[in-house]
Design a protein around this motif. Sequence first.
Motif, PDB file in Angstrom:
ATOM      1  N   GLY A   4      50.270  -7.408  14.386  1.00  0.00           N
ATOM      2  CA  GLY A   4      48.660  -7.203  15.237  1.00  0.00           C
ATOM      3  C   GLY A   4      49.198  -6.209  16.965  1.00  0.00           C
ATOM      4  N   GLU A  12      43.321  -9.787  12.194  1.00  0.00           N
ATOM      5  CA  GLU A  12      42.343  -9.511  12.151  1.00  0.00           C
ATOM      6  C   GLU A  12      40.664 -10.533  11.502  1.00  0.00           C
ATOM      7  OE1 GLU A  12      41.697  -5.270  10.464  1.00  0.00           O
ATOM      8  OE2 GLU A  12      42.503  -4.495  12.365  1.00  0.00           O
ATOM      9  N   SER A  65      44.237  -9.165  17.999  1.00  0.00           N
ATOM     10  CA  SER A  65      44.889  -9.604  17.344  1.00  0.00           C
ATOM     11  C   SER A  65      45.915 -10.640  18.008  1.00  0.00           C
ATOM     12  CB  SER A  65      46.314  -8.171  17.752  1.00  0.00           C
ATOM     13  OG  SER A  65      46.836  -8.157  18.110  1.00  0.00           O
TER      14      SER A  65
END
Length: 722
Positions: free
Chosen positions: A14, A426, A27
């Motif tokens: 992320g 996400e 993230s």
Amino acid sequence: MDIPSDALSRVRYGLREAGSAWEMSASLAGSCAWLGVVGWALMLSQEDGSHLFPCGISGLPSVWEPPLRPLERSGSWPVCSAALGHTWTGHGLERPYPLPLATAPAAAAALPLRKSQGTLVALRPGPEPFTAAEEAFLSAVAEDVSDALAALPGPHRADALPRLREIERGAFVLDLADQDITADSVFADLHALPGPGRHPLSAALAALPPADLPQARRLLAQVATGPGTYEVVYRVVGTEGERTLQARCSRGTDARDRVVLTGHVTDITVDTDDAVRRETRMHRQMRRAEQIRALASACASVGSTSELAAAACDVLAVFGADAIVLAEAADERLHVLTSHGQQHLDALRGIALSTSAPLTDALREHRTVFIASHDELIAAYPHYVNTAPLLDRQAWAALPIPLSDPDARPAACMLSFIRPHAFTAEDHALFIAAAGLLGRALERCRAWDAEHARAVELQKGLLPPALPHLPDTELTALYLPAAAGAHAGGDWYDAFTTGDGDLLLAIGDIEGHDTQAASLMGRLRTAIRAYAALTDDPTELLHHTNRLLTEDNDNDPERARTATCCLIVLSPATGEMRCATAGHPAPLVYSPRDGLRELATDGGPPLGIFTDSTYPSTLHRLPDGAQLLLHTDGLTDRPGTDPAHARALLHDAFAQAGTLPAAPALDHITTRCLPDARAEDDCALLLLRRSPAGQKIHTVRRPDATAPAVTSGVEVSVRRPG
């Protein structure tokens, strides 16, 4: 709580995809959802190093967010100490930074970032502190955040100075007449040729994907038609997979005056992949931001928990969610507030909070639960092994709903998916942000629902407890309040006998949908009864009532209200009646012999506008065996419905109900006229029937005839059979 084996891998992935401090915090909120409702704040050092500023916040309820102002690095707050290299963890009422509005306990950690970048804050509302294993994990996360910040372009990157990057270029000469190509070793390697030297053009073109060959040949034909400098980007397939190349060349002639292309080629696969990733990330972020804006807009416009569930499900459907449940904890059990599109709700209602299930875990432990498939469901909850094949949903996301009031009943939501759903970091961040929006909307809906319940109870108490019982006459009433989001209103009815033995029927509608409208309704109803002791002329009754309301409006313009009303004074023995209206829909009369008609009236304006308004009465006769219906406009004036069509529906329904008993007749009318038998505006109906000549009506009084009948938590029916 066990730390997933791939937890740090999710974090690093992320962070690698993030392009800013704000994206990093988002993230983290998604990739660390297994920790529960953990919010993140990146407090980064300003250029002069003297202050910290929150440059990335995600997953935190508003009362837990750091103040959006510079914080002196020399201060005594834990984030300031962490910026100097000292790790801090705390729980209970200890705070990492100023939080004047957060009064509930929480677990918090302030972690130093390398190279004096600042501080990473993790905060989890609730009484449970971070475990030793969780603290070690958070420290590792801070190390990864430091690396990701260093890789960002801009002021947070330590090596942001321009740098040179050496690249390999392959040279070539293409003879268009002989259709061969002379290449160096770099060009040969890129096109899978045996080595440097002269090769057929077809051998170089063989490295291109077959689907690209027609376009390549068209471009070569175009180059052969005129001089110039050209650039082309194309793909080749080699042992290392697909590569993207960029060729620059110029058209000229050689010593033998033949047309040739001379140029070089560069492998731009890395740059192209980076550009594609940036563009994909940008589109993904735009879509996520658009969905959050749409959800925020939908949450701001709803007026009840049922509308909230439907709005959230409609917005989140783009991510595959097709059903949602909103639930709260009550008396150690799960109470379903509302749902949309959800199946098998009976399995959720009233289950104990101690039950091991995604929604109860989210509600009890204040943590997010993402189940991507039936296999994951069985792995996390083995007792579902026999139940899972019966479920029509394939994936679930259960999230606690953050609420600003620490004393409010905890709430959670569960989204379900018709197909297996691979939840990305996400997705985690998006759903956590959605839960925050649902929390703010749920608090508002709870307040609206409570106001609606108070208004409905007030209005029910102000309606007549019983209707007159007269020989040869049947009298029934029905009141339906508006849906919860619209609050209750001021629709009312009344019926009583006058001093002369006549029957006075009244129905009206107060402007507005709140407790003020309900209380004003009771006042006008009481005023009409008081004036009826002086006169039974409907013209005089409306005149006095209008003067009363107009004077009230003049004395308090900010609370001014208008009202419509219809009064009928009926002689039960003869059927003669006098009717006067004030801006109200005309009554309806139906008899088997004459059919249906609207009662002709010379009405006046609504009450409360002009003191000197007049309300003439008209004289009619209600035949034996006929029925009279008084109603408010909530039955016909509905948004998006043609008024003429709505009135035609009412006329047909009233005529069809003529053979039914009185109470079922009103049910039939409302069912035909209102979608799903629910009123968008409140409405009242008053039905009177005269017995046919030579027949007697024997009215059966229900045991609870004077008590309101509650049909559900949203709709309330008040029926008064006489």
